[in-house]
Enzyme design. Structure first.
Site, mmCIF file in Angstrom:
data_model
loop_
_atom_site.group_PDB
_atom_site.id
_atom_site.type_symbol
_atom_site.label_atom_id
_atom_site.label_comp_id
_atom_site.label_asym_id
_atom_site.label_seq_id
_atom_site.Cartn_x
_atom_site.Cartn_y
_atom_site.Cartn_z
ATOM 1 N N GLY A 1 16.858 16.137 53.623
ATOM 2 C CA GLY A 1 16.476 14.778 53.995
ATOM 3 C C GLY A 1 15.163 14.429 53.329
ATOM 4 C CG HIS A 2 12.380 16.674 53.092
ATOM 5 N ND1 HIS A 2 11.452 17.206 53.957
ATOM 6 C CD2 HIS A 2 13.292 17.648 52.869
ATOM 7 C CE1 HIS A 2 11.777 18.451 54.234
ATOM 8 N NE2 HIS A 2 12.906 18.738 53.597
ATOM 9 C CG HIS A 3 15.526 10.346 52.429
ATOM 10 N ND1 HIS A 3 16.217 11.538 52.402
ATOM 11 C CD2 HIS A 3 16.407 9.408 52.875
ATOM 12 C CE1 HIS A 3 17.458 11.329 52.806
ATOM 13 N NE2 HIS A 3 17.597 10.040 53.105
ATOM 14 C CB ALA A 4 12.216 6.500 55.482
ATOM 15 C CG HIS B 1 16.173 10.808 58.056
ATOM 16 N ND1 HIS B 1 15.874 9.603 57.465
ATOM 17 C CD2 HIS B 1 17.270 11.262 57.420
ATOM 18 C CE1 HIS B 1 16.744 9.350 56.518
ATOM 19 N NE2 HIS B 1 17.608 10.351 56.457
#
Length: 129
Positions: free
Chosen positions: A49-52, A98
């Site tokens: 994930g590691h993004h929005a 997230h």
């Protein structure tokens, strides 16, 4: 900002014959589904994930195994959810950073409100904050 929340899907069936779960856009899923994808064969304990997203809404569903989701909102408030049954989904609004950590040979299905667009991703948490 909308907040993440758990959706319980109606499960039909039993242990003798198995179960069926049906979801319909704008009913159980709070948006029109334009894209779906799944992740699988992820080594135990890996975090992705590691993004929005600026626009995309999603519902995350753990089809098998266990997934722990950490969400950070623009106020730096952290929320944690665990999915381990396919009759539950997590609504993920836009503007929610997230990460998902996968356990027990997890398979994740994602239903998304938008087609893939790299410009919709916020990939740097410092820019997000």
């Amino acid at each position: 900002m909308k907040k993440p929340y758990i959706i319980e899907f109606k499960k039909i069936g039993n242990l003798e014959i198995g179960n069926l779960i049906a979801v319909e856009e704008t009913k159980e899923i709070p948006f029109t589904i334009k894209r779906s994808f799944w992740t699988y064969n992820i080594p135990n304990g890996i975090t992705r994930g590691h993004h929005a997203h600026y626009v995309t809404e999603q519902v995350l569903i753990c089809m098998r195994g266990r997934i722990v989701i950490e969400i950070i909102d623009r106020n730096n408030e952290k929320m944690y959810f665990e999915l381990n049954e396919p009759n539950y989904g997590l609504y993920l609004p836009p503007d929610a950073w997230h990460t998902m950590t996968y356990y027990e040979d997890a398979i994740q299905l994602v239903l998304a409100s938008e087609f893939y667009d790299e410009n919709d991703y916020i990939r740097d948490i410092n820019n997000f904050k």
